[in-house]
Design a protein around this motif. Structure first.
Motif, PDB file in Angstrom:
ATOM      1  N   GLY A  21       4.238   5.678  -5.757  1.00  0.00           N
ATOM      2  CA  GLY A  21       4.379   5.552  -7.195  1.00  0.00           C
ATOM      3  C   GLY A  21       5.334   4.459  -7.648  1.00  0.00           C
ATOM      4  N   ILE A  22       5.699   3.559  -6.745  1.00  0.00           N
ATOM      5  CA  ILE A  22       6.571   2.439  -7.113  1.00  0.00           C
ATOM      6  C   ILE A  22       5.767   1.447  -7.944  1.00  0.00           C
ATOM      7  N   THR A  23       6.360   0.931  -8.992  1.00  0.00           N
ATOM      8  CA  THR A  23       5.639   0.014  -9.889  1.00  0.00           C
ATOM      9  C   THR A  23       5.285  -1.285  -9.177  1.00  0.00           C
ATOM     10  N   GLN A  24       4.215  -1.899  -9.648  1.00  0.00           N
ATOM     11  CA  GLN A  24       3.802  -3.177  -9.076  1.00  0.00           C
ATOM     12  C   GLN A  24       4.908  -4.222  -9.222  1.00  0.00           C
ATOM     13  N   TYR A  25       5.606  -4.158 -10.350  1.00  0.00           N
ATOM     14  CA  TYR A  25       6.701  -5.115 -10.579  1.00  0.00           C
ATOM     15  C   TYR A  25       7.784  -4.965  -9.508  1.00  0.00           C
ATOM     16  N   SER A  26       8.178  -3.736  -9.196  1.00  0.00           N
ATOM     17  CA  SER A  26       9.221  -3.503  -8.193  1.00  0.00           C
ATOM     18  C   SER A  26       8.766  -3.940  -6.807  1.00  0.00           C
ATOM     19  N   ILE A  27       7.513  -3.631  -6.493  1.00  0.00           N
ATOM     20  CA  ILE A  27       6.978  -4.031  -5.187  1.00  0.00           C
ATOM     21  C   ILE A  27       6.965  -5.559  -5.072  1.00  0.00           C
ATOM     22  N   ALA A  28       6.449  -6.227  -6.116  1.00  0.00           N
ATOM     23  CA  ALA A  28       6.369  -7.691  -6.096  1.00  0.00           C
ATOM     24  C   ALA A  28       7.760  -8.310  -6.016  1.00  0.00           C
ATOM     25  N   SER A  29       8.736  -7.728  -6.723  1.00  0.00           N
ATOM     26  CA  SER A  29      10.110  -8.243  -6.701  1.00  0.00           C
ATOM     27  C   SER A  29      10.704  -8.134  -5.310  1.00  0.00           C
ATOM     28  N   ASN A  30      10.509  -7.000  -4.653  1.00  0.00           N
ATOM     29  CA  ASN A  30      11.028  -6.816  -3.298  1.00  0.00           C
ATOM     30  C   ASN A  30      10.401  -7.798  -2.320  1.00  0.00           C
ATOM     31  N   LYS A  77       0.832  -1.214   0.000  1.00  0.00           N
ATOM     32  CA  LYS A  77       0.000   0.000   0.000  1.00  0.00           C
ATOM     33  C   LYS A  77       0.860   1.256   0.000  1.00  0.00           C
ATOM     34  N   GLU A  78       1.919   1.277   0.834  1.00  0.00           N
ATOM     35  CA  GLU A  78       2.795   2.443   0.914  1.00  0.00           C
ATOM     36  C   GLU A  78       3.599   2.614  -0.370  1.00  0.00           C
ATOM     37  N   GLY A  79       4.023   1.496  -0.941  1.00  0.00           N
ATOM     38  CA  GLY A  79       4.770   1.568  -2.196  1.00  0.00           C
ATOM     39  C   GLY A  79       3.933   2.130  -3.321  1.00  0.00           C
ATOM     40  N   ALA A  80       2.670   1.719  -3.371  1.00  0.00           N
ATOM     41  CA  ALA A  80       1.763   2.216  -4.408  1.00  0.00           C
ATOM     42  C   ALA A  80       1.537   3.713  -4.245  1.00  0.00           C
ATOM     43  N   LYS A  81       1.431   4.174  -2.998  1.00  0.00           N
ATOM     44  CA  LYS A  81       1.256   5.604  -2.744  1.00  0.00           C
ATOM     45  C   LYS A  81       2.443   6.406  -3.261  1.00  0.00           C
TER      46      LYS A  81
END
Length: 369
Positions: free
Chosen positions: A71-80, A65-69
């Protein structure tokens, strides 16, 4: 005379790489603190956070949720998140692990489950190496780090293992090569894998390589003779070179030779072999033979293997000396600057220790762990 511990290794085992922060920032803190650590979730966890999948599902949702706020891409969030899950739930005590410095790579063995710590790791003012800052990453695992290797001296086949850009990733795809590098000699089922190093920097002479190959073929033939002569725990025979050469011709004619090689010359380069014995005696005989060729003492892991080795060692050693003289191996060794690579003793001994303490259990539905 140097020795080499011979372990049974699992070619399906896990193997991990954890980078020590951007620009190798905490390489020295990893080694000093005997840890591997990541900071992906530092803002979302405390020392009170429970290390179970249910608790971390909530942490992951908050992280997403914080990553999306931001503007981090879904791909980067999922990778992390994928990397965190590997660190928390896929790594196991006893797994091989590597970390990477600016000019070196160090191997280790994981010694603890994942844990959270908010205590910084500092090298201290009297440290002989320069620190880029305290290590504050909260998610950690204990690691017994072994020998560090210069990146320039790592076998070419191994370098591919460390090319991924993620902080946490698996190197299991290259596990056999990694064992060749770290263990030097190891057994899987009834196959003995061995490593030797050509240190010559000039053009490699075909004569020298051919003689070395012929010697290895003779050792395979020798192992089959030893296997046939070993009865009721004893071996009472003297083997001459003519017997070995005759057996080699028979094996070649019947297409029963199975010694394989992988040659990564490049001057200097590596020469890796694999020999599968019909019985454990043949496998141990070949192991002793190639160790004797390089004046190395093999140390076997089990009492059964040690008993077999003790019974056959002298005849094998004497035969290897005759084969070596026949093939002019002293000249070959000098020309190729041929050597037995140094075994990473700390990693090998720690792997053996943890295997005995935490034996792997086979589950038909989940594999071996």
């Amino acid at each position: 005379m140097a020795d080499c511990k011979i372990l049974e290794m699992d070619l399906q085992a896990a193997c991990w790489v954890v980078r020590p922060g951007r620009g190798y920032a905490h390489y020295n803190e990893f080694l000093f603190g005997k840890v591997a650590a990541i900071g992906h979730l530092d803002e979302f966890i405390t020392s009170d956070t429970k290390l179970d999948k249910d608790s971390f599902d909530d942490v992951f949702k908050e992280f997403y949720k914080e990553g999306a706020k931001e503007g981090i891409t879904q791909y980067s969030i999922a990778s992390n998140l994928s990397q965190v899950k590997k660190f928390l739930f896929d790594m196991k005590v006893g797994d091989l692990i590597f970390t990477i410095g600016e000019g070196s790579i160090v191997a280790g063995v994981i010694t603890s489950d994942a844990y959270i710590s908010e205590e910084p790791i500092s090298l201290g003012e009297d440290s002989p190496v320069v620190s880029k800052g305290d290590l504050n990453f909260k998610l950690r695992r204990g690691v017994d780090w072994g020998q560090a290797y210069s990146k320039d001296k790592i076998p070419l086949a191994i370098k591919r293992s460390f090319m991924a850009n993620q902080t946490v990733f698996s190197a299991a795809e290259h596990i056999k090569y990694i064992y060749h590098w770290l263990n030097v000699v190891f057994i899987n089922d009834n196959t003995i894998y061995t490593s030797s190093k050509i240190n010559q920097t000039e053009d490699i002479h075909h004569y020298s390589v051919t003689k070395f190959s012929e010697t290895l073929n003779a050792l395979e033939a020798l192992a089959t003779i030893i296997d046939e002569g070993y009865q009721d725990g004893t071996l009472d025979t003297k083997i001459n070179v003519e017997q070995v050469l005759q057996r080699l011709e028979e094996l070649a004619f019947n297409e029963e030779l199975n010694l394989t090689t992988q040659q990564l010359f490049m001057s200097p380069g590596d020469y890796w072999t694999g020999f599968t014995g019909k019985t454990r005696v043949a496998t141990i005989a070949f192991t002793i033979a190639i160790c004797c060729l390089f004046n190395i003492t093999p140390v076997f892991a089990s009492q059964e293997e040690m008993d077999i080795a003790e019974a056959i060692y002298e005849p094998v050693s004497a035969a290897v000396e005759r084969i070596s003289d026949k093939n002019n191996m002293e000249l070959v060794v000098n020309k190729l600057e041929l050597a037995f690579p140094e075994q990473n003793k700390k990693v090998v001994n720690k792997s053996d220790e943890l295997r005995k303490k935490f034996p792997r259990v086979t589950n038909s539905s989940k594999g071996t762990r």
